[in-house]
Design an enzyme around this catalytic site. Structure first.
Site, PDB file in Angstrom:
ATOM      1  N   LYS A 198      60.006 -35.744   8.206  1.00  0.00           N
ATOM      2  CA  LYS A 198      60.023 -36.876   7.286  1.00  0.00           C
ATOM      3  C   LYS A 198      59.334 -36.455   5.979  1.00  0.00           C
ATOM      4  O   LYS A 198      58.232 -35.895   6.013  1.00  0.00           O
ATOM      5  CB  LYS A 198      59.294 -38.065   7.904  1.00  0.00           C
ATOM      6  CG  LYS A 198      59.984 -38.624   9.149  1.00  0.00           C
ATOM      7  CD  LYS A 198      61.313 -39.286   8.814  1.00  0.00           C
ATOM      8  CE  LYS A 198      61.882 -40.030  10.007  1.00  0.00           C
ATOM      9  NZ  LYS A 198      63.167 -40.687   9.695  1.00  0.00           N
ATOM     10  N   ASP A 203      64.327 -35.571   6.222  1.00  0.00           N
ATOM     11  CA  ASP A 203      64.757 -36.961   6.001  1.00  0.00           C
ATOM     12  C   ASP A 203      63.820 -37.616   5.000  1.00  0.00           C
ATOM     13  O   ASP A 203      62.639 -37.807   5.282  1.00  0.00           O
ATOM     14  CB  ASP A 203      64.733 -37.728   7.326  1.00  0.00           C
ATOM     15  CG  ASP A 203      65.349 -39.116   7.211  1.00  0.00           C
ATOM     16  OD1 ASP A 203      65.701 -39.526   6.075  1.00  0.00           O
ATOM     17  OD2 ASP A 203      65.481 -39.798   8.248  1.00  0.00           O
ATOM     18  N   GLU A 212      68.664 -35.708   4.737  1.00  0.00           N
ATOM     19  CA  GLU A 212      69.148 -37.054   5.017  1.00  0.00           C
ATOM     20  C   GLU A 212      68.610 -38.053   3.999  1.00  0.00           C
ATOM     21  O   GLU A 212      67.426 -38.023   3.653  1.00  0.00           O
ATOM     22  CB  GLU A 212      68.642 -37.414   6.417  1.00  0.00           C
ATOM     23  CG  GLU A 212      69.449 -38.452   7.120  1.00  0.00           C
ATOM     24  CD  GLU A 212      68.913 -38.639   8.535  1.00  0.00           C
ATOM     25  OE1 GLU A 212      68.901 -37.658   9.316  1.00  0.00           O
ATOM     26  OE2 GLU A 212      68.493 -39.760   8.850  1.00  0.00           O
ATOM     27  N   ASP A 258      72.108 -42.121   5.785  1.00  0.00           N
ATOM     28  CA  ASP A 258      71.659 -42.927   6.924  1.00  0.00           C
ATOM     29  C   ASP A 258      71.608 -44.399   6.472  1.00  0.00           C
ATOM     30  O   ASP A 258      72.513 -45.175   6.769  1.00  0.00           O
ATOM     31  CB  ASP A 258      70.296 -42.420   7.412  1.00  0.00           C
ATOM     32  CG  ASP A 258      69.741 -43.244   8.562  1.00  0.00           C
ATOM     33  OD1 ASP A 258      70.346 -44.261   8.944  1.00  0.00           O
ATOM     34  OD2 ASP A 258      68.672 -42.894   9.111  1.00  0.00           O
ATOM     35  N   LYS A 314      73.759 -44.989  14.099  1.00  0.00           N
ATOM     36  CA  LYS A 314      72.814 -45.473  15.116  1.00  0.00           C
ATOM     37  C   LYS A 314      73.354 -46.739  15.761  1.00  0.00           C
ATOM     38  O   LYS A 314      73.903 -47.598  15.071  1.00  0.00           O
ATOM     39  CB  LYS A 314      71.457 -45.798  14.469  1.00  0.00           C
ATOM     40  CG  LYS A 314      70.813 -44.632  13.770  1.00  0.00           C
ATOM     41  CD  LYS A 314      69.586 -45.059  12.988  1.00  0.00           C
ATOM     42  CE  LYS A 314      68.963 -43.840  12.308  1.00  0.00           C
ATOM     43  NZ  LYS A 314      67.892 -44.204  11.365  1.00  0.00           N
TER      44      LYS A 314
HETATM   45 MG    MG Z   1      67.123 -41.292   8.721  1.00  0.00          MG
END
Ligand code: MG
Length: 344
Positions: free
Chosen positions: A153, A177, A203, A228, A250
Site C-alpha cells: 500500500k 496499490d 493499482e 480498483d 471484488k
Molecule cells: Mg485496491
C-alpha cells in the site's frame, strides 16, 4: 427460502491503513444463512464503502420476501433484489453467495465444479502490507516471507522510501496499490521512479472518477495500470477499458459471484487482465471468491489472513497458491481454532 443473519466484528492482526482511509482495528462482517428445505446456504457481507452492518441487515429484511422458493433461479432473484434497492453491493453479494452455496450443496458439488472450472488452475494470492513507516513496512514484508507476492500500500509522501526499504529485505514479486492517493502528475513521477525496484503492476493511482488521469498515467509509464475503485459496476469495465491494462474485481464491491463472473467476461472482451481482490473478510467470503480464481490472472485474496479470529475454514494457502476445498457448495466449515455460535 428464508434469511437469517448475524453480525461479527473481525479483529485485525495489526491495524490496517490505506491512503484513502484511517487505521482500522476491527472490521464488521454480516453472516447470512438462507434455508431451503433441509439445506442451508451461507454468505457473508463485508460492508463496502458507504455500507455498514446496519444497512446490510436493513437490506436483508427488505429482500426476505423476494427470494422465492428455488435457489437455481438465481438470475431472477438477483434481478428482483436490484429492483428493491440500488447499490448496497455487499448485502447483495451475501445473498448471491448463499444461493451458490445452496445450489452446490443440493447438487453435492463444489462451487468451482458448478461453474465448470479447474481447481488446479488457481493463481497465487498476494499478501498485503498496509501503510506504515518504511522501516515498519519492511519489517512486515520480512515477516511475510512465506508469500511469493506482496501487495504494497502506498499513496504517501515517502512512497519511494517505502519501496526501497521493502526491496532491501524482500525479493518477492511486488504489486503497488495507491488507493487513489496520487494526482496523475504525482503518479507518473512516482511510478517512473519505481523502476529500480522491479514492480509488477500499479493499482488505482488516481481518484476513482478521474478517468482522464488514469489514461494519462497509463500512457506515460511502462508498468501495467489496474483499476480498483474506478471499476465497480459491469458498465464501468467497458467505460474504463481504454484507460487501464487490467481491473481488480471484488465480490463485495460488485454484488457477488454472478455479477463478477459477468465482469470477468466483459473485461476479457476488452483485452483487460483480471485480478480478483477482497475486503477484510472471513474465510467464508474469501473461499467464495477463491472458487472463481481459475478464471483470473491475479489473486489478492488475503482478507482472512489479516484477521485474528477467523470463524471459518475453507480455502488454504500453500506458498501463496490458493488450494480450494472439496466440500459441496463453498466447502466452508466452522473453524476448529475459534469457537463461535452458529456455523455452516
Ligand atoms: Mg485496491
Amino acid at each position: 427460502m428464508h434469511i437469517d443473519a448475524k453480525v461479527l466484528n473481525l479483529k485485525l492482526t495489526t491495524p490496517f491503513r490505506i491512503s484513502s482511509h484511517g487505521a482500522k482495528y476491527t472490521a464488521p462482517s454480516v453472516i447470512v444463512q438462507i434455508t431451503h428445505n433441509e439445506f442451508i446456504g451461507y454468505g457473508e457481507a463485508a460492508p463496502y464503502y458507504g455500507e455498514t452492518a446496519e444497512t446490510v441487515l436493513a437490506c436483508l429484511a427488505l429482500f426476505t420476501s423476494s427470494l422465492g422458493d428455488d435457489p437455481f433461479l438465481i438470475e431472477d432473484i438477483l434481478q428482483r433484489l436490484g429492483k428493491i434497492i440500488e447499490f448496497n453491493p455487499a448485502a447483495k453479494a451475501a445473498v448471491d453467495m448463499a444461493l451458490y452455496d445452496l445450489m452446490g450443496k443440493i447438487l453435492g458439488v463444489p462451487l468451482y465444479r458448478l461453474l465448470g472450472l479447474n481447481a488446479m488452475r488457481t493463481p497465487c494470492t498476494s499478501f498485503t502490507i498496509s501503510l506504515d513507516t518504511p522501516a515498519e513496512m519492511a519489517r512486515k514484508a520480512l515477516l511475510a516471507k512465506d508469500y511469493p507476492i506482496l501487495k504494497i500500500k502506498v499513496g504517501t509522501d515517502n512512497d519511494i522510501e517505502i519501496l526501497k526499504a521493502i526491496r532491501e529485505v524482500s525479493s518477492a514479486t511486488l504489486r503497488v496499490d495507491a488507493n487513489a492517493g496520487w494526482t496523475a502528475k504525482e503518479a507518473i513521477r512516482n511510478i517512473n521512479a519505481f523502476e529500480p525496484y522491479n514492480i509488477e503492476l500499479v493499482e488505482q493511482p488516481v481518484p476513482s472518477d478521474d478517468l482522464a488521469g488514469l489514461k494519462l498515467v497509463r500512457d506515460n509509464v511502462s508498468l501495467p495500470i489496474f483499476a480498483d475503485e474506478s471499476c465497480v459496476t459491469l458498465h464501468d469495465v467497458a467505460r474504463i477499458s481504454d484507460c487501464v491494462d487490467g481491473v481488480n474485481l471484488k465480490l463485495m464491491k460488485s454484488e457477488g459471484i454472478s455479477n463478477v463472473l459477468k465482469m470477468i467476461h466483459v473485461a476479457r472482451a476488452h483485452h483487460l487482465r483480471v485480478m480478483l481482490g477482497c475486503m477484510i473478510e472471513s474465510s467464508l467470503a474469501i473461499t467464495a471468491a477463491a472458487h472463481l480464481t481459475p478464471l483470473v490472472d491475479y489473486a489478492d485474496l488475503d482478507g482472512n489472513l489479516l484477521i485474528d479470529d477467523d470463524p471459518y475454514e475453507g480455502v488454504k494457502v500453500e506458498q501463496g497458491k490458493l488450494i480450494l476445498p472439496q466440500g459441496a457448495g463453498l466447502g466452508v466449515k466452522e473453524s476448529t481454532r475459534v469457537m463461535t455460535s452458529g456455523s455452516p
